[in-house]
Write a protein that holds these residues in place. Structure first.
Motif, PDB file in Angstrom:
ATOM      1  N   ASN A 182      -5.347  -7.513   1.623  1.00 22.95           N
ATOM      2  CA  ASN A 182      -6.041  -6.253   1.381  1.00 22.95           C
ATOM      3  C   ASN A 182      -5.126  -5.069   1.702  1.00 22.95           C
ATOM      4  N   ILE A 183      -5.019  -4.149   0.754  1.00 20.55           N
ATOM      5  CA  ILE A 183      -4.160  -2.987   0.959  1.00 20.55           C
ATOM      6  C   ILE A 183      -4.971  -1.839   1.559  1.00 20.55           C
ATOM      7  N   SER A 184      -4.713  -1.572   2.819  1.00 19.09           N
ATOM      8  CA  SER A 184      -5.338  -0.451   3.523  1.00 19.09           C
ATOM      9  C   SER A 184      -4.359   0.727   3.436  1.00 19.09           C
ATOM     10  N   SER A 185      -4.287   1.525   4.464  1.00 17.27           N
ATOM     11  CA  SER A 185      -3.379   2.680   4.483  1.00 17.27           C
ATOM     12  C   SER A 185      -3.243   3.185   5.906  1.00 17.27           C
ATOM     13  N   LEU A 186      -2.113   3.811   6.180  1.00 15.02           N
ATOM     14  CA  LEU A 186      -1.945   4.474   7.466  1.00 15.02           C
ATOM     15  C   LEU A 186      -3.047   5.516   7.677  1.00 15.02           C
ATOM     16  N   SER A 187      -3.561   6.067   6.584  1.00 15.71           N
ATOM     17  CA  SER A 187      -4.656   7.037   6.654  1.00 15.71           C
ATOM     18  C   SER A 187      -5.900   6.431   7.297  1.00 15.71           C
ATOM     19  N   GLY A 188      -6.034   5.116   7.205  1.00 11.20           N
ATOM     20  CA  GLY A 188      -7.163   4.439   7.837  1.00 11.20           C
ATOM     21  C   GLY A 188      -6.963   4.205   9.317  1.00 11.20           C
ATOM     22  N   LYS A 189      -5.735   4.403   9.797  1.00 14.69           N
ATOM     23  CA  LYS A 189      -5.444   4.264  11.228  1.00 14.69           C
ATOM     24  C   LYS A 189      -5.572   5.592  11.950  1.00 14.69           C
ATOM     25  N   VAL A 190      -4.990   6.645  11.355  1.00 13.85           N
ATOM     26  CA  VAL A 190      -4.924   7.920  12.075  1.00 13.85           C
ATOM     27  C   VAL A 190      -5.807   9.011  11.485  1.00 13.85           C
ATOM     28  N   GLY A 191      -6.271   8.837  10.244  1.00 15.25           N
ATOM     29  CA  GLY A 191      -7.036   9.906   9.596  1.00 15.25           C
ATOM     30  C   GLY A 191      -6.119  11.014   9.122  1.00 15.25           C
ATOM     31  N   MET A 192      -6.340  11.462   7.907  1.00 11.66           N
ATOM     32  CA  MET A 192      -5.522  12.532   7.339  1.00 11.66           C
ATOM     33  C   MET A 192      -6.404  13.685   6.881  1.00 11.66           C
ATOM     34  N   VAL A 193      -5.930  14.903   7.097  1.00 10.59           N
ATOM     35  CA  VAL A 193      -6.667  16.078   6.651  1.00 10.59           C
ATOM     36  C   VAL A 193      -6.904  15.993   5.145  1.00 10.59           C
ATOM     37  N   GLY A 194      -8.114  16.276   4.734  1.00 17.64           N
ATOM     38  CA  GLY A 194      -8.445  16.241   3.313  1.00 17.64           C
ATOM     39  C   GLY A 194      -8.771  14.857   2.793  1.00 17.64           C
ATOM     40  N   GLN A 195      -8.871  13.891   3.709  1.00 23.59           N
ATOM     41  CA  GLN A 195      -9.112  12.512   3.268  1.00 23.59           C
ATOM     42  C   GLN A 195     -10.235  11.840   4.067  1.00 23.59           C
ATOM     43  N   THR A 196     -11.302  12.568   4.330  1.00 25.12           N
ATOM     44  CA  THR A 196     -12.406  11.918   5.050  1.00 25.12           C
ATOM     45  C   THR A 196     -12.940  10.725   4.264  1.00 25.12           C
ATOM     46  N   ASN A 197     -12.943  10.822   2.952  1.00 23.94           N
ATOM     47  CA  ASN A 197     -13.400   9.692   2.124  1.00 23.94           C
ATOM     48  C   ASN A 197     -12.396   8.540   2.161  1.00 23.94           C
ATOM     49  N   TYR A 198     -11.144   8.859   1.895  1.00 22.53           N
ATOM     50  CA  TYR A 198     -10.081   7.851   1.812  1.00 22.53           C
ATOM     51  C   TYR A 198      -9.818   7.206   3.180  1.00 22.53           C
ATOM     52  N   SER A 199      -9.748   8.021   4.226  1.00 20.78           N
ATOM     53  CA  SER A 199      -9.509   7.478   5.568  1.00 20.78           C
ATOM     54  C   SER A 199     -10.638   6.557   5.995  1.00 20.78           C
ATOM     55  N   ALA A 200     -11.877   6.949   5.697  1.00 22.13           N
ATOM     56  CA  ALA A 200     -13.030   6.109   6.034  1.00 22.13           C
ATOM     57  C   ALA A 200     -12.959   4.779   5.297  1.00 22.13           C
ATOM     58  N   ALA A 201     -12.638   4.847   4.009  1.00 25.24           N
ATOM     59  CA  ALA A 201     -12.575   3.622   3.211  1.00 25.24           C
ATOM     60  C   ALA A 201     -11.460   2.704   3.699  1.00 25.24           C
ATOM     61  N   LYS A 202     -10.294   3.279   3.972  1.00 22.98           N
ATOM     62  CA  LYS A 202      -9.155   2.461   4.373  1.00 22.98           C
ATOM     63  C   LYS A 202      -9.319   1.889   5.778  1.00 22.98           C
TER      64      LYS A 202
END
Length: 244
Positions: free
Chosen positions: A136-156
């Motif tokens: 499964n391909i997650s993202s670093l955004s799912g570890k630390v959270g990125m500004v402008g990515q509440t949707n993407y960070s939550a999903a990852k």
């Protein structure tokens, strides 16, 4: 050394970028590959480019019937399903103040439900043969959270939790489930960033450079092969050391 000889792999979102890099490396290591992508023409073109009998089909990962069709295509075409890579994804970046509910829902659907569909339907087939690897391909955004990515960070972030839960459910069936969290990877999308944003991200990377799609693909090869035979429920960060 051919690490995936006589194995069949499915890669969602495999017509370009990281997904295509994974599919290409899998073929180089002997796998028969099925590429699923929302863009059917691009999926077929990628399959033709890869050779080795690769097949490209349209697949909307949010639609369970289409994902099941992807699984069935692998089995019908090549006789088994040994590796399934949940890579398909989109972004709809915006601050919480400006993000539409539609864009929140869409990103959650594609990443989280799409990965759930792929994981559960691949696992259902793999448990019958008592073997298989799901990546499964997650993202670093799912570890630390990125500004402008509440949707993407939550999903990852959700993909990591899902990976661990599925790994526990499937371990005694001989099916392994692992995740990869890429950081800043060079692509058409990332290179289109404003220079200021690019420079800020680069400053956070101890190795001082972006990653290449092939560097994610090599970890996906590791997880899909017997090199990781005693690993399940793990998360590999492919980030150049960013946000350790």
């Amino acid at each position: 050394m051919s690490l995936l000889e006589n194995r069949t792999a499915v890669v969602t979102g495999g017509a370009q970028g990281i997904g295509l890099a994974i599919a290409r490396l899998y073929v180089e290591h002997g796998a028969k590959v099925v590429i699923g992508d929302l863009d059917e023409a691009a999926a077929k073109a990628a399959a033709t480019e890869l050779g080795n009998g690769a097949v490209g089909v349209r697949c909307d990962v949010v639609d369970a019937e289409e994902v099941q069709g992807l699984v069935q295509t692998a089995v019908d075409s090549f006789g088994s399903l040994d590796v399934f890579v949940n890579n398909a994804g989109i972004t709809r970046d915006a601050t919480m103040r400006t993000m539409s509910e539609e864009d929140f829902d869409l990103v959650i659907q594609v990443h989280l439900k799409g990965t759930w569909n792929g994981t559960r339907l691949a696992a259902a087939r793999m448990r019958e043969q008592k073997s298989g690897a799901i990546v499964n391909i997650s993202s670093l955004s799912g570890k630390v959270g990125m500004v402008g990515q509440t949707n993407y960070s939550a999903a990852k972030a959700g993909i990591v939790g899902m990976t661990k839960a599925a790994a526990k459910e499937m371990a005694h069936h001989g099916v392994r489930v692992n995740a990869i969290q890429p950081g800043l990877i060079r692509s058409a999308m990332t290179e289109a960033m404003p220079q200021k944003a690019w420079d800020q991200k680069m400053a956070e990377i101890p190795m001082g450079r972006p990653g290449e799609p092939d560097e994610v693909a090599s970890v996906a090869l590791f997880y899909g092969s017997d090199l990781s035979s005693y690993m399940t429920g793990t998360v590999a960060e492919v980030t150049g050391g960013r946000f350790m």
